[in-house]
Design a protein around this motif. Structure first.
Motif, PDB file in Angstrom:
ATOM      1  N   GLU A   1       0.845  -1.194   0.000  1.00 25.35           N
ATOM      2  CA  GLU A   1       0.000   0.000   0.000  1.00 25.35           C
ATOM      3  C   GLU A   1       0.880   1.244   0.000  1.00 25.35           C
ATOM      4  OE1 GLU A   1      -3.523  -0.655  -0.134  1.00 25.35           O
ATOM      5  OE2 GLU A   1      -2.395  -2.466  -0.582  1.00 25.35           O
ATOM      6  N   HIS A   2       0.529   2.224  -0.835  1.00 30.23           N
ATOM      7  CA  HIS A   2       1.369   3.421  -0.988  1.00 30.23           C
ATOM      8  C   HIS A   2       1.013   4.540  -0.026  1.00 30.23           C
ATOM      9  CE1 HIS A   2       3.354   1.725  -4.431  1.00 30.23           C
ATOM     10  NE2 HIS A   2       2.203   1.525  -5.059  1.00 30.23           N
TER      11      HIS A   2
ATOM     12  N   ASP B   1      -1.338  -6.094   1.523  1.00 35.50           N
ATOM     13  CA  ASP B   1      -2.755  -6.437   1.692  1.00 35.50           C
ATOM     14  C   ASP B   1      -2.969  -7.883   1.252  1.00 35.50           C
ATOM     15  OD1 ASP B   1      -5.485  -6.693   1.707  1.00 35.50           O
ATOM     16  OD2 ASP B   1      -5.888  -4.759   0.781  1.00 35.50           O
TER      17      ASP B   1
ATOM     18  N   HIS C   1      -2.385   1.862   6.268  1.00 33.88           N
ATOM     19  CA  HIS C   1      -1.577   0.647   6.103  1.00 33.88           C
ATOM     20  C   HIS C   1      -0.441   0.841   5.099  1.00 33.88           C
ATOM     21  CE1 HIS C   1      -4.501  -1.513   8.515  1.00 33.88           C
ATOM     22  NE2 HIS C   1      -5.466  -0.992   7.772  1.00 33.88           N
ATOM     23  N   LYS C   2       0.069   2.060   5.035  1.00 32.16           N
ATOM     24  CA  LYS C   2       1.171   2.382   4.125  1.00 32.16           C
ATOM     25  C   LYS C   2       2.343   1.420   4.338  1.00 32.16           C
ATOM     26  CE  LYS C   2       3.937   6.336   2.557  1.00 32.16           C
ATOM     27  NZ  LYS C   2       5.257   5.698   2.598  1.00 32.16           N
TER      28      LYS C   2
ATOM     29  N   TYR D   1      -3.599  -7.177   6.782  1.00 31.43           N
ATOM     30  CA  TYR D   1      -2.417  -6.410   6.400  1.00 31.43           C
ATOM     31  C   TYR D   1      -1.179  -6.964   7.094  1.00 31.43           C
ATOM     32  CZ  TYR D   1      -5.735  -3.127   4.389  1.00 31.43           C
ATOM     33  OH  TYR D   1      -6.736  -2.562   3.634  1.00 31.43           O
TER      34      TYR D   1
END
Length: 640
Positions: free
Chosen positions: A518-519, A528, A523-524, A601
């Motif tokens: 994820e960017h 996922d 949840h950077k 995540y």
């Protein structure tokens, strides 16, 4: 002068081991010396570490919970109900009680002198073997907080080597089942059961099982006078029988018994009713306290009278799940068991809710599980997704009917929320008026989604196409399913739209074999696992089975198995998808248990190199199955 009390006790005891293998005179001697105890709810029969009584107990009515105290916490080990025997081991071994016995409800117990039993043991080899087999084994609880799935030895020492073995062992079944033909009368069959001292008899034709009669059938249908003993056995036999192959494991047997609510499985040569009978496996054959299993939870569920008890059972199910994962039990077995318990909890919540309504449901209805629960893949506690379908009614009765079921649905979803299943953030629940509608309205809704496949409609299909019946009328579900397939047949391009949706997440690895993370957002830099790994396989399995009209297959693994049968040329790919899905599901479950969350995540920095490599090994089938979908549905050619 007749001793009528002793005769009643005799008639009760003769139906349960080891009393059912006693000579008549021996059993009557016991019956005349039995003491009858009435135990109030929450009162103890004996307590842990107490010196043993000079008598042991068999439950006549009610339920006795066996609890083990560890770290100031009372852990339920088992529930003894009608016919269950307890309190004998400490007397035989001259040890203190290892557990406490407490009445879960008002109970009546028969107390039997151990000295009298010892006399009979000395003269009856069969009883001696039963006692040795039943009481020399260790006691096991799958619910201990620090010792999930391990065995308690007599000196309170854990035997780690035996943990979890019995689930995957082949079940030991009786290879000499008692049988009769359909020409027998009920009386003749009962006489055979009495002579052979068995609790069931199989009805066969050409050595193939066609029905079964148990002691319960005789009690409920014959002893009550509903049916004459002169009738043929076919009048009361349960048919068709549930059959299994001769190499069935204990876990598979438990799942089948839970699923079909039965206590006996017929073992045949190839596992089907159309092959020769090889034996019979009963609930008593499975040594309940010698393996991790959900039997005690199901017993509790049957007796649950409020939502707090259901919540307690669901919490214990989570502990059971943790124990299974620690023991590395096959994920398919784990998924089946946890799904069956979740479904049983939901059914109980529905029944409790109906009891709270002022009137019975005005028409037939069905409660559906959606999403992961509908696919029987919900291991961790996640959001609830459900819907309600009610029978078509006259327009003038519609508002009343819908209001009734909305009230019922709100009671059900509130209970599920209390139990631990969070409300769906998108309100995909039966308590939402949009998802509590009549059969015809559901048909129209599905038809609209299929013939006008907007982005939202496709998203809805991915959720609602994975429904499964939890409670209610199966005919409503069958009719709705037929309508869905009819709509798809009439608008085949819908599958192309569904195919495009199945490709919305590319393979989880980038060009340099790096995980796609994820960017931004909460949840950077996390991976996922659900969207990038599990959902591509789930979506692909759903699309492919819909395209070949395979019905009543909602589970991802079962869907790929069906495709492997239908397309032998792609069997290897589908089997690789199954293997990957199992690994990913186990990985997510372990992550969720470790971090006390949904496991969706994953922080890659917390994974070892071997874990990363194992995950990457699951991603090639995702890439290959997406390529197959792209070619099969011509998604590149039509600009999708």
């Amino acid at each position: 002068m007749k001793n009528t009390i002793a005769e009643r006790i005799f008639d009760f005891l003769k139906n349960f081991p080891p009393f059912n293998i006693l000579e008549k005179e021996q059993l009557f001697k016991i019956a005349t010396h039995v003491k009858v105890h009435y135990i109030e709810q929450d009162k103890s029969v004996f307590t842990q570490n107490e010196n043993p009584h000079n008598e042991f107990y068999i439950v006549k009515d009610g339920a006795i919970g066996l609890y083990r105290t560890m770290d100031n916490d009372n852990i339920l080990v088992d529930i003894c109900d009608e016919g269950d025997l307890f309190g004998l081991r400490p007397i035989i071994q001259n040890n203190q009680y290892l557990m406490s016995a407490v009445a879960n409800e008002e109970s009546i117990l028969y107390a039997i002198s151990v000295e009298l039993l010892k006399e009979i043991i000395d003269s009856n080899e069969k009883v001696k073997k039963f006692i040795v087999a039943s009481f020399s084994t260790n006691i096991k609880t799958p619910y201990a907080k620090t010792n999930n799935g391990q065995l308690f030895a007599n000196e309170d020492v854990l035997n780690k080597n035996n943990a979890g073995i019995s689930d995957v062992q082949t079940a030991q079944y009786s290879k000499n089942p008692i049988t009769c033909t359909k020409a027998y009368t009920i009386q003749q069959a009962a006489e055979v059961m009495s002579v052979k001292r068995v609790g069931s008899i199989l009805i066969t034709e050409n050595n193939k099982p066609i029905g079964i009669i148990t002691d319960k059938d005789l009690r409920l249908k014959i002893a009550t006078g509903l049916i004459s003993i002169k009738e043929k056995v076919t009048t009361i036999m349960s048919s068709p029988v549930i059959t299994c192959h001769k190499k069935i494991t204990v876990a598979e047997a438990q799942i089948n018994m839970l699923k079909h609510k039965i206590t006996h499985l017929c073992i045949t040569e190839d596992g089907t009713p159309n092959s020769n009978l090889k034996g019979i496996l009963s609930e008593h054959d499975i040594v309940v306290l010698h393996g991790n299993n959900p039997s005690v939870l199901i017993k509790e569920l049957k007796r649950a009278k409020n939502v707090d008890t259901l919540k307690y059972i669901r919490e214990k199910t989570s502990k059971l799940l943790s124990g299974y994962m620690e023991q590395n039990i096959p994920i398919r077995f784990v998924s089946n068991i946890i799904s069956e318990i979740n479904e049983a909890i939901t059914i109980k919540a529905i029944k409790l809710s109906i009891e709270e309504m002022e009137t019975e449901p005005p028409v037939k209805f069905t409660w559906l599980a959606l999403g992961s629960q509908g696919r029987k893949e919900q291991l961790l506690i996640t959001d609830q997704d459900n819907a309600l379908v009610f029978e078509n009614v006259n327009p003038k009765d519609y508002d009343f009917t819908k209001n009734y079921f909305l009230q019922l649905a709100k009671k059900i979803t509130n209970k599920l929320h209390i139990i631990g299943f969070e409300n769906c953030p998108a309100d995909m629940m039966g308590s939402n008026p949009r998802w509590c509608i009549s059969l015809n309205q559901w048909k129209e809704q599905f038809n609209t989604w299929i013939t006008k496949p907007t982005e939202e409609a496709i998203m809805m299909c991915t959720i609602f196409f994975d429904y499964s019946l939890v409670y209610g009328n199966v005919e409503l579900v069958d009719e709705m399913s037929e309508s869905i397939f009819e709509s798809i047949d009439n608008y085949e391009i819908f599958l192309n739209f569904l195919g495009r949706n199945a490709l919305r997440n590319p393979p989880p690895l980038g060009f340099f074999r790096q995980f796609l993370v994820e960017h931004d957002g909460e949840h950077k830099d996390q991976f996922d696992l659900k969207s990038r790994a599990l959902m591509p396989l789930i979506d692909a399995a759903r699309l492919l089975t819909l395209s070949v009209n395979h019905k009543n297959k909602n589970n991802t693994i079962e869907r790929f198995k069906e495709m492997a049968k239908a397309e032998p040329q792609n069997k290897y790919l589908y089997e690789m998808c199954i293997d990957s899905f199992k690994i990913l599901l186990r990985f997510r479950t372990n992550q969720g248990l470790k971090n006390n969350n949904s496991g969706r995540y994953v922080d890659l920095n917390n994974l070892s190199k071997s874990e990363k490599l194992k995950l990457k090994g699951c991603f090639k089938p995702i890439k290959d199955i997406q390529e197959l979908i792209s070619v099969r549905f011509k998604l590149n050619q039509i600009g999708m």
